[in-house]
Design an enzyme around this catalytic site. Structure first.
Site, mmCIF file in Angstrom:
data_model
loop_
_atom_site.group_PDB
_atom_site.id
_atom_site.type_symbol
_atom_site.label_atom_id
_atom_site.label_comp_id
_atom_site.label_asym_id
_atom_site.label_seq_id
_atom_site.Cartn_x
_atom_site.Cartn_y
_atom_site.Cartn_z
ATOM 1 N N ASN A 193 0.805 -1.233 0.000
ATOM 2 C CA ASN A 193 0.000 0.000 0.000
ATOM 3 C C ASN A 193 0.833 1.276 0.000
ATOM 4 O O ASN A 193 0.389 2.305 -0.524
ATOM 5 C CB ASN A 193 -0.926 -0.038 1.234
ATOM 6 N N SER B 285 -4.029 2.348 -8.698
ATOM 7 C CA SER B 285 -4.857 3.566 -8.722
ATOM 8 C C SER B 285 -5.620 3.580 -10.043
ATOM 9 O O SER B 285 -5.164 2.977 -11.030
ATOM 10 C CB SER B 285 -3.957 4.807 -8.671
ATOM 11 N N TYR C 213 3.545 9.327 -11.433
ATOM 12 C CA TYR C 213 2.557 8.573 -10.642
ATOM 13 C C TYR C 213 1.755 7.635 -11.546
ATOM 14 O O TYR C 213 1.604 6.449 -11.259
ATOM 15 C CB TYR C 213 1.633 9.554 -9.923
ATOM 16 N N LYS D 17 1.773 3.515 -11.347
ATOM 17 C CA LYS D 17 0.581 2.731 -11.020
ATOM 18 C C LYS D 17 0.193 1.778 -12.166
ATOM 19 O O LYS D 17 -0.330 0.695 -11.924
ATOM 20 C CB LYS D 17 -0.578 3.669 -10.654
ATOM 21 N N THR E 180 -7.328 11.597 1.849
ATOM 22 C CA THR E 180 -6.225 11.245 2.750
ATOM 23 C C THR E 180 -5.172 12.358 2.680
ATOM 24 O O THR E 180 -5.331 13.316 1.920
ATOM 25 C CB THR E 180 -5.537 9.922 2.328
HETATM 26 P P1 NAD Z 1 -0.903 8.567 2.717
HETATM 27 O O1 NAD Z 1 0.109 9.597 2.345
HETATM 28 O O2 NAD Z 1 -2.018 8.939 3.613
HETATM 29 O O3 NAD Z 1 -0.180 7.281 3.344
HETATM 30 C C1 NAD Z 1 0.964 6.706 2.762
HETATM 31 C C2 NAD Z 1 1.721 5.924 3.825
HETATM 32 O O4 NAD Z 1 2.867 5.335 3.196
HETATM 33 C C3 NAD Z 1 2.250 6.813 4.965
HETATM 34 O O5 NAD Z 1 2.009 6.177 6.205
HETATM 35 C C4 NAD Z 1 3.736 6.919 4.674
HETATM 36 O O6 NAD Z 1 4.544 7.109 5.824
HETATM 37 C C5 NAD Z 1 4.021 5.573 4.000
HETATM 38 N N1 NAD Z 1 5.207 5.585 3.141
HETATM 39 C C6 NAD Z 1 5.570 6.548 2.238
HETATM 40 N N2 NAD Z 1 6.736 6.221 1.664
HETATM 41 C C7 NAD Z 1 7.130 5.029 2.196
HETATM 42 C C8 NAD Z 1 8.237 4.172 1.999
HETATM 43 N N3 NAD Z 1 9.230 4.505 1.152
HETATM 44 N N4 NAD Z 1 8.314 3.024 2.707
HETATM 45 C C9 NAD Z 1 7.348 2.702 3.607
HETATM 46 N N5 NAD Z 1 6.280 3.481 3.851
HETATM 47 C C10 NAD Z 1 6.162 4.629 3.147
HETATM 48 O O7 NAD Z 1 -1.450 8.023 1.307
HETATM 49 P P2 NAD Z 1 -2.791 7.220 0.958
HETATM 50 O O8 NAD Z 1 -3.689 8.144 0.257
HETATM 51 O O9 NAD Z 1 -3.270 6.454 2.122
HETATM 52 O O10 NAD Z 1 -2.213 6.229 -0.152
HETATM 53 C C11 NAD Z 1 -1.987 4.853 0.074
HETATM 54 C C12 NAD Z 1 -1.833 4.165 -1.264
HETATM 55 O O11 NAD Z 1 -3.023 4.302 -2.020
HETATM 56 C C13 NAD Z 1 -0.712 4.745 -2.135
HETATM 57 O O12 NAD Z 1 -0.069 3.699 -2.833
HETATM 58 C C14 NAD Z 1 -1.476 5.635 -3.094
HETATM 59 O O13 NAD Z 1 -0.789 5.852 -4.300
HETATM 60 C C15 NAD Z 1 -2.734 4.832 -3.293
HETATM 61 N N6 NAD Z 1 -3.873 5.601 -3.783
HETATM 62 C C16 NAD Z 1 -4.345 6.664 -3.074
HETATM 63 C C17 NAD Z 1 -5.440 7.371 -3.571
HETATM 64 C C18 NAD Z 1 -6.023 8.563 -2.844
HETATM 65 O O14 NAD Z 1 -6.835 9.271 -3.456
HETATM 66 N N7 NAD Z 1 -5.682 8.821 -1.602
HETATM 67 C C19 NAD Z 1 -6.037 6.974 -4.778
HETATM 68 C C20 NAD Z 1 -5.523 5.892 -5.465
HETATM 69 C C21 NAD Z 1 -4.442 5.206 -4.949
#
Ligand code: NAD
Length: 259
Positions: A96, A148, A163, A167, A198
């Site tokens: 994730n 994503s 990005y 993905k 988020t």
């Molecule tokens: P977020 O920023 O809230 O959380 C990301 C987490 O990953 C954080 O806890 C951070 O400390 C950790 N992290 C970052 N780099 C890291 C690394 N190198 N090693 C270990 N941990 C690391 O983001 P989110 O929105 O919860 O996103 C989670 C996943 O979902 C991501 O892969 C993101 O691309 C994907 N995503 C998010 C959305 C959205 O709209 N929020 C949409 C599609 C996909």
């Protein structure tokens, strides 16, 4: 077995990378509510420890935090060793952890391009490889990669080539691992979320005006998702409820990609 029993994860062990906050935390909570023990490897150890403590207290399961960067192979291998030492197995892996750095392609530095690809794609490979070896020995496992909708469509009007490419890579890595590991009874799927509220998207939603309005007008449901709205799909894919699903992309995006 009745259908609801297939969702039971009692006594299982799930690793959810980057679950200190955001979508990872919401998905880890769903797995914990179904009875799974939870491991949270995250670069942000303080936040990961807080989440692990919350999960243990609220859901009555074991939860631990481990400081780990998904791009550091030695840290990834040490994390897997620690989990096997502590729990003796790994049933579920959620890849994730991820980041986004927006910017016009012609102005993006190689450093920023590489950072996004390294965490979002190389990290998924490194953790899957290390956990996959354990799952192959066990002859059992479910891996869920968080890609994503930006791996399927260009999420206009945002400029985020790195990005989007990372993905799209996660989606093809998912299919490749599913094909290689089906014979070991390991399923590999991906969830492709649309915009969810988020930290990752905070800046975007707070920016207001043009880009947010354009995006909302292109989303049939007219709103971003809440992290909790991924809980049920996370549980479905982690558990035996999805026993015939592998190599598949599950899009949860309020209808954005239907247009
Ligand atoms: P977020 O920023 O809230 O959380 C990301 C987490 O990953 C954080 O806890 C951070 O400390 C950790 N992290 C970052 N780099 C890291 C690394 N190198 N090693 C270990 N941990 C690391 O983001 P989110 O929105 O919860 O996103 C989670 C996943 O979902 C991501 O892969 C993101 O691309 C994907 N995503 C998010 C959305 C959205 O709209 N929020 C949409 C599609 C996909």
């Amino acid at each position: 077995m009745k259908v609801l029993d297939k969702f039971n994860l009692k006594g299982q062990v799930a690793i959810v990378t980057g679950a200190a906050t955001g979508l990872g935390k919401a998905m880890a909570t769903a797995l914990a509510q179904a009875g799974s023990n939870i491991v949270i490897p995250d670069v942000n150890l303080e936040a990961a420890e807080k989440t692990a403590q919350e999960l243990a207290e609220n859901e009555g399961i074991e939860a631990i935090a481990i400081k780990m960067d998904v791009t550091k192979e030695d840290e990834v291998n040490a994390m897997v060793e620690k989990v096997v030492e502590r729990f003796g197995k790994i049933d579920i892996l959620f890849n994730n952890a991820g980041i986004v750095i927006n910017g016009k392609a012609e102005e993006t530095s190689y450093e920023d391009w590489y950072k996004v690809i390294d965490i979002n794609l190389n990290g998924v490979f490194l953790v899957s490889k290390a956990v996959g070896k354990v799952m192959i020995e066990q002859k059992k496992g479910s891996i869920v990669n968080i890609s994503s909708m930006s791996g399927i469509i260009v999420n206009t009007p945002q400029c985020q080539a790195s990005y989007n490419a990372s993905k799209a890579g996660v989606i093809m890595l998912t299919k490749s691992l599913a094909m290689e590991w089906a014979k070991h009874n390991i399923r590999v799927n991906t969830i492709a979320p649309g915009y969810m509220k988020t930290e990752l998207t905070k800046k975007f939603f707070e920016s207001g005006g043009g880009e947010v309005d354009t995006w909302l007008s292109m989303t049939p449901m007219g709103r971003p998702g809440n992290p909790e709205e991924l809980g049920a799909i996370a549980l479905y894919l982690a558990s035996d409820a999805s026993s015939f699903a592998t190599g598949s992309v599950f899009t949860i995006d309020g209808g954005y990609t239907a247009l």
